[in-house]
Design a protein around this motif. Structure first.
Motif, PDB file in Angstrom:
ATOM      1  N   PRO A 167      32.877  58.402  18.969  1.00  0.00           N
ATOM      2  CA  PRO A 167      33.368  59.751  19.275  1.00  0.00           C
ATOM      3  C   PRO A 167      32.475  60.899  18.832  1.00  0.00           C
ATOM      4  CG  PRO A 167      35.195  58.373  18.610  1.00  0.00           C
ATOM      5  CD  PRO A 167      33.951  57.545  18.427  1.00  0.00           C
ATOM      6  N   ALA A 168      31.890  60.831  17.644  1.00  0.00           N
ATOM      7  CA  ALA A 168      31.109  61.955  17.141  1.00  0.00           C
ATOM      8  C   ALA A 168      29.878  62.251  17.988  1.00  0.00           C
ATOM      9  CB  ALA A 168      30.685  61.692  15.697  1.00  0.00           C
ATOM     10  N   TYR A 169      29.456  61.305  18.843  1.00  0.00           N
ATOM     11  CA  TYR A 169      28.216  61.457  19.602  1.00  0.00           C
ATOM     12  C   TYR A 169      28.440  61.376  21.113  1.00  0.00           C
ATOM     13  CZ  TYR A 169      26.778  60.423  14.873  1.00  0.00           C
ATOM     14  OH  TYR A 169      26.667  60.447  13.504  1.00  0.00           O
ATOM     15  N   MET A 170      29.677  61.332  21.549  1.00  0.00           N
ATOM     16  CA  MET A 170      29.969  61.156  22.972  1.00  0.00           C
ATOM     17  C   MET A 170      29.850  62.464  23.734  1.00  0.00           C
ATOM     18  SD  MET A 170      33.136  58.431  22.689  1.00  0.00           S
ATOM     19  CE  MET A 170      33.783  58.814  24.318  1.00  0.00           C
ATOM     20  N   PRO A 172      30.530  65.248  26.706  1.00  0.00           N
ATOM     21  CA  PRO A 172      31.818  65.687  27.278  1.00  0.00           C
ATOM     22  C   PRO A 172      32.305  64.812  28.416  1.00  0.00           C
ATOM     23  CG  PRO A 172      30.429  67.581  26.817  1.00  0.00           C
ATOM     24  CD  PRO A 172      29.581  66.357  26.553  1.00  0.00           C
ATOM     25  N   GLU A 173      31.398  64.468  29.343  1.00  0.00           N
ATOM     26  CA  GLU A 173      31.831  63.660  30.484  1.00  0.00           C
ATOM     27  C   GLU A 173      32.179  62.240  30.089  1.00  0.00           C
ATOM     28  OE1 GLU A 173      27.269  63.354  30.374  1.00  0.00           O
ATOM     29  OE2 GLU A 173      28.823  64.849  29.977  1.00  0.00           O
ATOM     30  N   GLN A 174      31.629  61.777  28.976  1.00  0.00           N
ATOM     31  CA  GLN A 174      31.917  60.417  28.513  1.00  0.00           C
ATOM     32  C   GLN A 174      33.366  60.300  28.061  1.00  0.00           C
ATOM     33  OE1 GLN A 174      28.913  59.206  25.743  1.00  0.00           O
ATOM     34  NE2 GLN A 174      29.428  57.034  25.835  1.00  0.00           N
ATOM     35  N   TRP A 175      33.899  61.386  27.467  1.00  0.00           N
ATOM     36  CA  TRP A 175      35.303  61.379  27.051  1.00  0.00           C
ATOM     37  C   TRP A 175      36.240  61.210  28.252  1.00  0.00           C
ATOM     38  CZ3 TRP A 175      37.168  61.529  22.090  1.00  0.00           C
ATOM     39  CH2 TRP A 175      36.242  61.842  21.071  1.00  0.00           C
ATOM     40  N   ALA A 176      35.819  61.724  29.403  1.00  0.00           N
ATOM     41  CA  ALA A 176      36.662  61.682  30.592  1.00  0.00           C
ATOM     42  C   ALA A 176      36.480  60.402  31.392  1.00  0.00           C
ATOM     43  CB  ALA A 176      36.364  62.895  31.473  1.00  0.00           C
ATOM     44  N   GLY A 177      35.617  59.498  30.915  1.00  0.00           N
ATOM     45  CA  GLY A 177      35.424  58.236  31.615  1.00  0.00           C
ATOM     46  C   GLY A 177      34.565  58.359  32.857  1.00  0.00           C
ATOM     47  N   ALA A 178      33.674  59.351  32.894  1.00  0.00           N
ATOM     48  CA  ALA A 178      32.775  59.508  34.036  1.00  0.00           C
ATOM     49  C   ALA A 178      31.819  58.321  34.117  1.00  0.00           C
ATOM     50  CB  ALA A 178      31.983  60.810  33.908  1.00  0.00           C
ATOM     51  N   PRO A 179      31.262  58.049  35.286  1.00  0.00           N
ATOM     52  CA  PRO A 179      30.303  56.945  35.411  1.00  0.00           C
ATOM     53  C   PRO A 179      29.164  57.089  34.403  1.00  0.00           C
ATOM     54  CG  PRO A 179      30.915  57.749  37.585  1.00  0.00           C
ATOM     55  CD  PRO A 179      31.516  58.698  36.590  1.00  0.00           C
ATOM     56  N   PHE A 208      41.118  62.575  17.227  1.00  0.00           N
ATOM     57  CA  PHE A 208      40.273  62.376  18.403  1.00  0.00           C
ATOM     58  C   PHE A 208      40.491  63.463  19.451  1.00  0.00           C
ATOM     59  CE2 PHE A 208      39.998  57.522  17.601  1.00  0.00           C
ATOM     60  CZ  PHE A 208      39.030  57.759  16.648  1.00  0.00           C
ATOM     61  N   ALA A 209      41.739  63.884  19.645  1.00  0.00           N
ATOM     62  CA  ALA A 209      42.020  64.891  20.666  1.00  0.00           C
ATOM     63  C   ALA A 209      41.298  66.193  20.352  1.00  0.00           C
ATOM     64  CB  ALA A 209      43.524  65.124  20.767  1.00  0.00           C
ATOM     65  N   GLU A 210      41.344  66.617  19.099  1.00  0.00           N
ATOM     66  CA  GLU A 210      40.661  67.842  18.695  1.00  0.00           C
ATOM     67  C   GLU A 210      39.152  67.685  18.800  1.00  0.00           C
ATOM     68  OE1 GLU A 210      40.170  70.727  14.740  1.00  0.00           O
ATOM     69  OE2 GLU A 210      41.577  69.035  14.706  1.00  0.00           O
ATOM     70  N   LEU A 211      38.656  66.504  18.431  1.00  0.00           N
ATOM     71  CA  LEU A 211      37.215  66.262  18.515  1.00  0.00           C
ATOM     72  C   LEU A 211      36.748  66.304  19.967  1.00  0.00           C
ATOM     73  CD1 LEU A 211      34.599  65.580  17.023  1.00  0.00           C
ATOM     74  CD2 LEU A 211      35.204  63.154  17.214  1.00  0.00           C
ATOM     75  N   ALA A 212      37.510  65.688  20.851  1.00  0.00           N
ATOM     76  CA  ALA A 212      37.165  65.706  22.273  1.00  0.00           C
ATOM     77  C   ALA A 212      37.113  67.140  22.788  1.00  0.00           C
ATOM     78  CB  ALA A 212      38.175  64.890  23.061  1.00  0.00           C
ATOM     79  N   LEU A 213      38.086  67.957  22.392  1.00  0.00           N
ATOM     80  CA  LEU A 213      38.133  69.347  22.839  1.00  0.00           C
ATOM     81  C   LEU A 213      36.921  70.131  22.353  1.00  0.00           C
ATOM     82  CD1 LEU A 213      40.089  71.095  24.483  1.00  0.00           C
ATOM     83  CD2 LEU A 213      41.065  71.900  22.324  1.00  0.00           C
ATOM     84  N   ARG A 214      36.477  69.855  21.139  1.00  0.00           N
ATOM     85  CA  ARG A 214      35.313  70.560  20.605  1.00  0.00           C
ATOM     86  C   ARG A 214      34.048  70.176  21.381  1.00  0.00           C
ATOM     87  NH1 ARG A 214      34.432  71.420  14.447  1.00  0.00           N
ATOM     88  NH2 ARG A 214      33.276  73.112  15.448  1.00  0.00           N
ATOM     89  N   HIS A 215      33.900  68.881  21.700  1.00  0.00           N
ATOM     90  CA  HIS A 215      32.746  68.470  22.507  1.00  0.00           C
ATOM     91  C   HIS A 215      32.805  69.101  23.901  1.00  0.00           C
ATOM     92  CE1 HIS A 215      30.463  65.461  20.167  1.00  0.00           C
ATOM     93  NE2 HIS A 215      31.611  65.163  19.594  1.00  0.00           N
ATOM     94  N   LEU A 216      34.004  69.257  24.422  1.00  0.00           N
ATOM     95  CA  LEU A 216      34.161  69.787  25.771  1.00  0.00           C
ATOM     96  C   LEU A 216      33.993  71.299  25.840  1.00  0.00           C
ATOM     97  CD1 LEU A 216      37.213  67.612  26.849  1.00  0.00           C
ATOM     98  CD2 LEU A 216      35.012  67.641  28.017  1.00  0.00           C
ATOM     99  N   GLU A 217      34.418  72.025  24.800  1.00  0.00           N
ATOM    100  CA  GLU A 217      34.526  73.477  24.923  1.00  0.00           C
ATOM    101  C   GLU A 217      33.721  74.288  23.906  1.00  0.00           C
ATOM    102  OE1 GLU A 217      38.636  74.518  24.923  1.00  0.00           O
ATOM    103  OE2 GLU A 217      39.055  73.514  26.840  1.00  0.00           O
ATOM    104  N   ASP A 218      33.492  73.771  22.707  1.00  0.00           N
ATOM    105  CA  ASP A 218      32.803  74.569  21.686  1.00  0.00           C
ATOM    106  C   ASP A 218      31.341  74.817  22.061  1.00  0.00           C
ATOM    107  OD1 ASP A 218      35.151  74.568  20.285  1.00  0.00           O
ATOM    108  OD2 ASP A 218      34.273  73.829  18.418  1.00  0.00           O
ATOM    109  N   PRO A 387      36.458  50.556  13.196  1.00  0.00           N
ATOM    110  CA  PRO A 387      37.156  51.533  14.035  1.00  0.00           C
ATOM    111  C   PRO A 387      36.378  52.831  14.080  1.00  0.00           C
ATOM    112  CG  PRO A 387      38.641  50.513  12.470  1.00  0.00           C
ATOM    113  CD  PRO A 387      37.254  50.097  12.070  1.00  0.00           C
ATOM    114  N   PRO A 388      36.297  53.468  15.266  1.00  0.00           N
ATOM    115  CA  PRO A 388      35.577  54.732  15.332  1.00  0.00           C
ATOM    116  C   PRO A 388      36.251  55.791  14.502  1.00  0.00           C
ATOM    117  CG  PRO A 388      36.793  54.322  17.366  1.00  0.00           C
ATOM    118  CD  PRO A 388      36.895  53.071  16.529  1.00  0.00           C
ATOM    119  N   THR A 389      35.470  56.661  13.893  1.00  0.00           N
ATOM    120  CA  THR A 389      36.035  57.739  13.107  1.00  0.00           C
ATOM    121  C   THR A 389      35.644  59.068  13.720  1.00  0.00           C
ATOM    122  OG1 THR A 389      34.067  57.676  11.723  1.00  0.00           O
ATOM    123  CG2 THR A 389      35.984  56.456  10.953  1.00  0.00           C
ATOM    124  N   PRO A 390      36.502  60.071  13.634  1.00  0.00           N
ATOM    125  CA  PRO A 390      36.184  61.363  14.244  1.00  0.00           C
ATOM    126  C   PRO A 390      34.960  61.974  13.612  1.00  0.00           C
ATOM    127  CG  PRO A 390      38.532  61.220  13.709  1.00  0.00           C
ATOM    128  CD  PRO A 390      37.863  60.023  13.077  1.00  0.00           C
TER     129      PRO A 390
END
Length: 390
Positions: A167-170, A172-179, A208-218, A387-390
């Motif tokens: 998660p820490a290195y994914m 934005p599109e990877q979070w959404a399951g893009a190809p 994870f939800a907050e981390l995903a949002l930061r990768h997507l929007e921050d 287990p992945p950590t945020p």
């Protein structure tokens, strides 16, 4: 516990283990070359999906020809086990350096990024996306060079593989399951580069939800990044994949241009020197550490044969060891205090017959002895997992 060993090899010791399997150090009978053997766990070996992915990792490694990627020797599968036999690189994970020393400095960060990006470039040229670039999967050897390891969740470019990664290195599109795309690897590499420069991950969060949002929007983080390197961070961590370098080779070209302009033509030599100095201060983390003679009072020294420049090949306690060790540590100290200049694979496979190898390659003398780095996240390989950590 399954005690099956790959025919033709003697196992020496375990390097790591997890739910997906274990990695052991072994020696090839015919040549005496040390290797890493990645065993798939018994439970996963009976799962067709995991076995298919494990075979895919072996095929992928077999297709890559690069000094910056762990080399495949052979894949062996039989009624009692499945294993990937690969190069044993005598190095420490970049994660260990960051944990022990914090930020490594701009030139060292550039050097380790360039080496591992060249490994990514070889994968991208073969149509493969790594999908799990992180400090745990970059190894630094005693001479300051770096290698990319663990292709356990790699996928073909454009493959609709399940969302996976750390998660820490994914991207934005990877979070959404893009190809799967090389641009996602570039993002992860840049996130790791940022951590090398600042000592911290680009984004952190409580879940994870907050981390995903930061990768997507921050906004792309820029604090504590040297001004000359801001263009690299901004480009490599752009939110939209089309705004990043399309693949690793293009990013390497951009890196070399910026690094030379900012730090001069000898930046990589100095950067690798600093990485070597940091790595040599962690001798017990090298796979070769077990080669030294038993006994708590022994002092270790290095003995390099003609032409050996890859690292600590053997440890010999002797009368001159104290002086040799002091010289190594003094060199490391001098390098550390010198200020930095300003400025799976896809495709099915039929079941294999008993103990059938998919390659005819056997270890050759002179192979650089790699500890497979621990892999976090959803991985089908046999690297130690957590287990992945945020």
């Amino acid at each position: 516990m399954n005690t099956w060993t790959v025919p033709g090899y003697t196992e020496v010791r375990e390097l790591g283990s997890g739910a997906s399997g274990r990695v052991v150090r072994a020696v090839h009978h015919g040549t005496g070359v040390p290797v890493a053997v990645k065993h798939l766990s018994e439970g996963l070996r009976t799962d067709p999906g995991f076995l298919h992915t494990f075979r895919g990792e072996a095929r992928l490694l077999g297709a890559l020809e690069s000094p910056y990627v762990t080399r495949l020797y052979e894949y062996v599968e039989g009624p009692e086990g499945a294993a990937i036999v690969m190069e044993l690189v005598d190095g420490v994970a970049l994660r260990a350096l960051l944990r022990e020393h914090g930020p490594v400095g701009p030139e060292a960060a550039l050097a380790v990024l360039r080496g591992s990006l060249l490994g990514l470039a070889a994968a991208h040229a073969s149509g493969v996306v790594h999908r799990d670039y992180k400090p745990e999967n970059v190894l630094v050897t005693a001479d300051g060079s770096s290698k990319l390891v663990d292709f356990g969740i790699a996928a073909g470019h454009g493959a609709d593989a399940p969302a996976a990664g750390t998660p820490a290195y994914m991207a934005p599109e990877q979070w959404a399951g893009a190809p799967a795309s090389p641009a996602a690897d570039v993002y992860a590499a840049t996130a790791t580069f940022y951590e090398c420069l600042t000592g911290r991950k680009p984004f952190t969060a409580g879940n994870f939800a907050e981390l995903a949002l930061r990768h997507l929007e921050d906004p792309v983080p820029e604090e504590d990044v040297p001004a000359p390197l801001l263009p690299l961070v901004r480009s490599g961590m752009a939110k939209a994949p089309e705004d990043r370098p399309r693949e690793a080779a293009a990013f390497v070209a951009e890196l070399e241009r910026i690094a030379t302009a900012a730090y001069g033509p000898a930046w990589e030599e100095r950067g690798r020197g600093r990485l070597a100095a940091l790595a040599v201060l962690l001798p017990l983390l090298f796979p070769s550490a077990d080669d030294r003679a038993e006994g708590t009072t022994d002092v270790a020294s290095t003995a390099l044969g003609p032409g050996d420049t890859a690292g600590w090949q053997s440890w010999l306690p002797n009368g001159a060891a104290v002086g040799a060790l002091c010289a190594v540590l003094l060199l490391a100290l001098l390098l550390l205090v010198t200020p930095a200049p300003a400025g799976t694979a896809s495709g099915g496979a039929a079941p294999l017959p008993a103990a059938a190898a998919t390659t005819s390659v056997t270890p050759a003398g002179g192979a650089t002895p790699t500890e497979p780095a621990p892999s976090a996240g959803a991985t089908a390989g046999a690297s130690p997992s957590a287990p992945p950590t945020p």
